[in-house]
Design a protein around this motif. Structure first.
Motif, mmCIF file in Angstrom:
data_model
loop_
_atom_site.group_PDB
_atom_site.id
_atom_site.type_symbol
_atom_site.label_atom_id
_atom_site.label_comp_id
_atom_site.label_asym_id
_atom_site.label_seq_id
_atom_site.Cartn_x
_atom_site.Cartn_y
_atom_site.Cartn_z
ATOM 1 N N VAL A 59 0.858 -1.185 0.000
ATOM 2 C CA VAL A 59 0.000 0.000 0.000
ATOM 3 C C VAL A 59 0.897 1.239 0.000
ATOM 4 N N LEU A 60 0.696 2.088 -1.000
ATOM 5 C CA LEU A 60 1.458 3.331 -1.110
ATOM 6 C C LEU A 60 0.590 4.500 -0.672
ATOM 7 N N ASN A 61 1.228 5.505 -0.092
ATOM 8 C CA ASN A 61 0.530 6.730 0.242
ATOM 9 C C ASN A 61 0.229 7.476 -1.055
ATOM 10 N N ALA A 62 -0.536 8.550 -0.980
ATOM 11 C CA ALA A 62 -0.848 9.335 -2.169
ATOM 12 C C ALA A 62 0.416 9.875 -2.822
ATOM 13 N N SER A 63 1.484 10.014 -2.032
ATOM 14 C CA SER A 63 2.768 10.519 -2.524
ATOM 15 C C SER A 63 3.689 9.403 -3.036
ATOM 16 N N TYR A 64 3.173 8.201 -3.175
ATOM 17 C CA TYR A 64 3.887 7.016 -3.662
ATOM 18 C C TYR A 64 4.925 6.471 -2.678
ATOM 19 N N GLU A 65 4.884 6.885 -1.427
ATOM 20 C CA GLU A 65 5.792 6.289 -0.446
ATOM 21 C C GLU A 65 5.100 5.095 0.205
ATOM 22 N N PRO A 66 5.819 4.006 0.463
ATOM 23 C CA PRO A 66 5.205 2.812 1.053
ATOM 24 C C PRO A 66 4.638 3.087 2.451
ATOM 25 N N VAL A 125 0.234 -3.880 -5.944
ATOM 26 C CA VAL A 125 0.562 -2.550 -5.410
ATOM 27 C C VAL A 125 -0.649 -1.655 -5.630
ATOM 28 N N ILE A 126 -1.080 -0.975 -4.553
ATOM 29 C CA ILE A 126 -2.158 0.010 -4.686
ATOM 30 C C ILE A 126 -1.671 1.333 -4.095
ATOM 31 N N ARG A 127 -2.329 2.436 -4.508
ATOM 32 C CA ARG A 127 -1.982 3.763 -3.992
ATOM 33 C C ARG A 127 -3.243 4.412 -3.455
ATOM 34 N N LEU A 128 -3.148 4.911 -2.220
ATOM 35 C CA LEU A 128 -4.284 5.609 -1.634
ATOM 36 C C LEU A 128 -4.530 6.913 -2.379
ATOM 37 N N ARG A 129 -5.773 7.319 -2.503
ATOM 38 C CA ARG A 129 -6.126 8.557 -3.199
ATOM 39 C C ARG A 129 -5.962 9.777 -2.291
ATOM 40 N N TYR A 130 -5.800 9.560 -0.992
ATOM 41 C CA TYR A 130 -5.616 10.656 -0.044
ATOM 42 C C TYR A 130 -4.333 10.413 0.749
ATOM 43 N N TYR A 131 -3.733 11.481 1.252
ATOM 44 C CA TYR A 131 -2.479 11.374 1.993
ATOM 45 C C TYR A 131 -2.748 11.034 3.455
ATOM 46 N N VAL A 132 -2.009 10.079 3.977
ATOM 47 C CA VAL A 132 -2.135 9.654 5.373
ATOM 48 C C VAL A 132 -0.815 9.937 6.078
ATOM 49 N N THR A 133 -0.858 10.622 7.223
ATOM 50 C CA THR A 133 0.366 10.841 7.997
ATOM 51 C C THR A 133 0.549 9.671 8.951
ATOM 52 N N MET A 134 1.757 9.167 9.002
ATOM 53 C CA MET A 134 2.067 8.016 9.849
ATOM 54 C C MET A 134 3.124 8.413 10.868
ATOM 55 N N PRO A 135 2.925 8.046 12.139
ATOM 56 C CA PRO A 135 3.946 8.344 13.149
ATOM 57 C C PRO A 135 5.173 7.455 12.938
ATOM 58 N N TYR A 136 6.338 7.976 13.319
ATOM 59 C CA TYR A 136 7.570 7.206 13.205
ATOM 60 C C TYR A 136 7.542 6.068 14.214
ATOM 61 N N LYS A 137 7.924 4.874 13.772
ATOM 62 C CA LYS A 137 7.941 3.699 14.631
ATOM 63 C C LYS A 137 9.384 3.214 14.774
ATOM 64 N N GLU A 138 9.859 3.150 15.992
ATOM 65 C CA GLU A 138 11.230 2.705 16.270
ATOM 66 C C GLU A 138 11.357 1.198 16.031
ATOM 67 N N ILE A 139 12.440 0.775 15.393
ATOM 68 C CA ILE A 139 12.685 -0.647 15.142
ATOM 69 C C ILE A 139 13.527 -1.191 16.291
ATOM 70 N N PRO A 140 13.086 -2.262 16.943
ATOM 71 C CA PRO A 140 13.851 -2.786 18.072
ATOM 72 C C PRO A 140 15.183 -3.387 17.634
ATOM 73 N N LEU A 141 16.196 -3.168 18.466
ATOM 74 C CA LEU A 141 17.526 -3.721 18.221
ATOM 75 C C LEU A 141 17.537 -5.157 18.724
ATOM 76 N N ILE A 150 13.184 3.060 -1.530
ATOM 77 C CA ILE A 150 14.511 3.661 -1.689
ATOM 78 C C ILE A 150 15.554 2.764 -1.053
ATOM 79 N N GLY A 151 16.672 2.589 -1.719
ATOM 80 C CA GLY A 151 17.794 1.858 -1.148
ATOM 81 C C GLY A 151 17.815 0.363 -1.422
ATOM 82 N N LEU A 152 16.928 -0.128 -2.256
ATOM 83 C CA LEU A 152 16.936 -1.562 -2.577
ATOM 84 C C LEU A 152 17.718 -1.839 -3.842
#
Length: 165
Positions: free
Chosen positions: A6-13, A50-66, A163-165
């Motif tokens: 699922v991609l945001n309206a801005s094409y970011e995953p 792959v789908i893209r949302l028609r509206y922009y969704v803000t997502m909070p940053y999620k810390e990845i556990p070490l 990005i980065g793959l």
């Protein structure tokens, strides 16, 4: 079953969802289909990958556990000194704990037992064992999930959206 990026309206995953949830978003008009795999749910309705949302969704940053598992995944399940990839991999502190190095993303790498013992209580420079890549904190937890699917080849079409793959 089939997973859909699922991609945001801005094409970011944003996330990975089930094909059923993706179809519901498409039918409700909340998303548009970007990619499909050639399989069809109904005639003229391809199974999305792959789908893209028609509206922009803000997502909070999620810390990845070490964790050991996350470090192994970040390093591609291979020794960062000799590129060995097997079952007996360990974690190595780039700057040893006894010399002030801590448990951080930037100070821990995957190493085979042989290289870990050879390096011992020294830095890679002192041991003349350069790292193949500099250890870094991962970008996002979603990045981890997407790379698993891309590396196995199940969803190669996702590569262009990360990005980065």
């Amino acid at each position: 079953m089939a997973k859909v990026l699922v991609l945001n309206a801005s094409y970011e995953p944003l996330n990975i969802t089930s094909w059923q949830r993706a179809v519901v978003l498409l039918i409700k008009g909340k998303a548009e289909q970007i990619e499909h795999n050639g399989k069809y749910i109904y005639e003229d309705f391809p199974l999305p990958t792959v789908i893209r949302l028609r509206y922009y969704v803000t997502m909070p940053y999620k810390e990845i556990p070490l964790t050991r598992r996350n470090i192994l995944h970040r390093d591609g399940h291979s020794c960062q000194y000799c590129s060995y990839s097997g079952d007996d991999l360990t974690l190595d502190h780039v700057i040893p704990k006894s010399r002030g190095g801590g448990d951080t993303w930037e100070n821990m790498v995957t190493a085979c037992v042989r290289c870990n013992v050879k390096k011992g209580n020294r830095t890679p420079k002192e041991a003349q064992m350069p790292l193949h890549q500099t250890p870094r904190r991962p970008i996002s937890s979603l990045y981890f999930e997407v790379t698993k699917h891309v590396r196995t080849g199940t969803h190669a079409e996702w590569r262009k959206y990360v990005i980065g793959l």
